[in-house]
Design a protein around this motif. Structure first.
Motif, PDB file in Angstrom:
ATOM      1  N   LEU A  16       0.819  -1.213   0.000  1.00  0.00           N
ATOM      2  CA  LEU A  16       0.000   0.000   0.000  1.00  0.00           C
ATOM      3  C   LEU A  16       0.852   1.262   0.000  1.00  0.00           C
ATOM      4  O   LEU A  16       0.546   2.222  -0.709  1.00  0.00           O
ATOM      5  CB  LEU A  16      -0.953  -0.005   1.191  1.00  0.00           C
ATOM      6  N   TYR A  17       1.918   1.268   0.813  1.00  0.00           N
ATOM      7  CA  TYR A  17       2.800   2.436   0.829  1.00  0.00           C
ATOM      8  C   TYR A  17       3.525   2.598  -0.501  1.00  0.00           C
ATOM      9  O   TYR A  17       3.827   3.716  -0.909  1.00  0.00           O
ATOM     10  CB  TYR A  17       3.810   2.348   1.966  1.00  0.00           C
ATOM     11  N   GLY A  18       3.801   1.531  -1.189  1.00  0.00           N
ATOM     12  CA  GLY A  18       4.466   1.623  -2.477  1.00  0.00           C
ATOM     13  C   GLY A  18       3.550   2.067  -3.601  1.00  0.00           C
ATOM     14  O   GLY A  18       3.928   2.871  -4.446  1.00  0.00           O
ATOM     15  N   ILE A  19       2.328   1.568  -3.593  1.00  0.00           N
ATOM     16  CA  ILE A  19       1.394   1.865  -4.684  1.00  0.00           C
ATOM     17  C   ILE A  19       0.739   3.240  -4.525  1.00  0.00           C
ATOM     18  O   ILE A  19       0.604   3.985  -5.490  1.00  0.00           O
ATOM     19  CB  ILE A  19       0.320   0.764  -4.784  1.00  0.00           C
ATOM     20  N   GLY A  52       9.166   8.781  -3.817  1.00  0.00           N
ATOM     21  CA  GLY A  52       8.326   8.074  -2.853  1.00  0.00           C
ATOM     22  C   GLY A  52       9.112   7.521  -1.681  1.00  0.00           C
ATOM     23  O   GLY A  52       8.683   7.598  -0.525  1.00  0.00           O
ATOM     24  N   ALA A  53      10.293   6.961  -1.958  1.00  0.00           N
ATOM     25  CA  ALA A  53      11.136   6.445  -0.874  1.00  0.00           C
ATOM     26  C   ALA A  53      11.634   7.577   0.010  1.00  0.00           C
ATOM     27  O   ALA A  53      11.706   7.433   1.237  1.00  0.00           O
ATOM     28  CB  ALA A  53      12.304   5.656  -1.457  1.00  0.00           C
ATOM     29  N   GLY A  71      14.084  -0.014   8.458  1.00  0.00           N
ATOM     30  CA  GLY A  71      15.028  -1.110   8.582  1.00  0.00           C
ATOM     31  C   GLY A  71      14.764  -2.254   7.631  1.00  0.00           C
ATOM     32  O   GLY A  71      15.663  -2.790   7.019  1.00  0.00           O
ATOM     33  N   ARG A  72      13.513  -2.632   7.460  1.00  0.00           N
ATOM     34  CA  ARG A  72      13.190  -3.762   6.598  1.00  0.00           C
ATOM     35  C   ARG A  72      12.248  -3.394   5.472  1.00  0.00           C
ATOM     36  O   ARG A  72      12.064  -4.178   4.557  1.00  0.00           O
ATOM     37  CB  ARG A  72      12.552  -4.861   7.447  1.00  0.00           C
ATOM     38  N   ALA A  73      11.637  -2.231   5.521  1.00  0.00           N
ATOM     39  CA  ALA A  73      10.581  -1.925   4.567  1.00  0.00           C
ATOM     40  C   ALA A  73      11.039  -1.097   3.369  1.00  0.00           C
ATOM     41  O   ALA A  73      10.378  -1.100   2.345  1.00  0.00           O
ATOM     42  CB  ALA A  73       9.437  -1.194   5.266  1.00  0.00           C
ATOM     43  N   VAL A  74      12.134  -0.389   3.470  1.00  0.00           N
ATOM     44  CA  VAL A  74      12.475   0.554   2.414  1.00  0.00           C
ATOM     45  C   VAL A  74      12.775  -0.134   1.085  1.00  0.00           C
ATOM     46  O   VAL A  74      12.379   0.361   0.027  1.00  0.00           O
ATOM     47  CB  VAL A  74      13.626   1.482   2.849  1.00  0.00           C
ATOM     48  N   LEU A  82       8.694   1.465  -7.683  1.00  0.00           N
ATOM     49  CA  LEU A  82       9.294   1.469  -9.013  1.00  0.00           C
ATOM     50  C   LEU A  82       8.324   0.907 -10.045  1.00  0.00           C
ATOM     51  O   LEU A  82       8.122   1.502 -11.113  1.00  0.00           O
ATOM     52  CB  LEU A  82      10.587   0.654  -8.991  1.00  0.00           C
ATOM     53  N   ILE A  83       7.693  -0.191  -9.718  1.00  0.00           N
ATOM     54  CA  ILE A  83       6.718  -0.787 -10.639  1.00  0.00           C
ATOM     55  C   ILE A  83       5.509   0.132 -10.807  1.00  0.00           C
ATOM     56  O   ILE A  83       5.045   0.380 -11.925  1.00  0.00           O
ATOM     57  CB  ILE A  83       6.311  -2.182 -10.147  1.00  0.00           C
ATOM     58  N   ALA A  84       5.000   0.659  -9.698  1.00  0.00           N
ATOM     59  CA  ALA A  84       3.862   1.581  -9.768  1.00  0.00           C
ATOM     60  C   ALA A  84       4.262   2.866 -10.492  1.00  0.00           C
ATOM     61  O   ALA A  84       3.460   3.436 -11.248  1.00  0.00           O
ATOM     62  CB  ALA A  84       3.347   1.891  -8.370  1.00  0.00           C
TER      63      ALA A  84
END
Length: 103
Positions: A16-19, A52-53, A71-74, A82-84
């Motif tokens: 969700l955070y990526g899209i 976004g990052a 730590g683990r999500a970036v 990138l895909i979105a």
């Protein structure tokens, strides 16, 4: 003080955070509209993913909302962004042609 590390990050949140990251959407779409060649859509998508990052890092650092820790999500958020971002840039490129923009 940096963000706290979290042992488990839910995959749904990463998706969700990526899209739906507003920086990814806006930057990729606007760069897609400015692209004068289809190959530049990839660069526009990458720019959106970086934006976004960066936004997610700033939001997590300032603890503005409950964003996953870096730590683990970036890495996962960046890949999804990138895909979105490619998709949002392609939409911007296609909308430029319909709106009568410069080619």
């Amino acid at each position: 003080m940096g963000p706290d590390f979290q042992p488990d990050v839910p995959l749904g949140e990463v998706l969700l955070y990526g899209i739906f990251n507003p920086a990814t959407i806006i930057v990729a779409y606007l760069l897609g509209q400015r692209a004068d060649d289809k190959a530049k859509i990839l660069i526009a998508g990458f720019g959106g993913a970086v934006a976004g990052a960066a936004l997610l890092y700033i939001v997590t650092l300032l603890r503005i909302w409950d964003a996953p820790t870096l730590g683990r999500a970036v890495a996962g958020v960046f890949i999804v962004s990138l895909i979105a971002g490619f998709i949002y840039a392609a939409i911007g490129f296609a909308m430029k042609g319909r709106a009568g923009g410069r080619k």
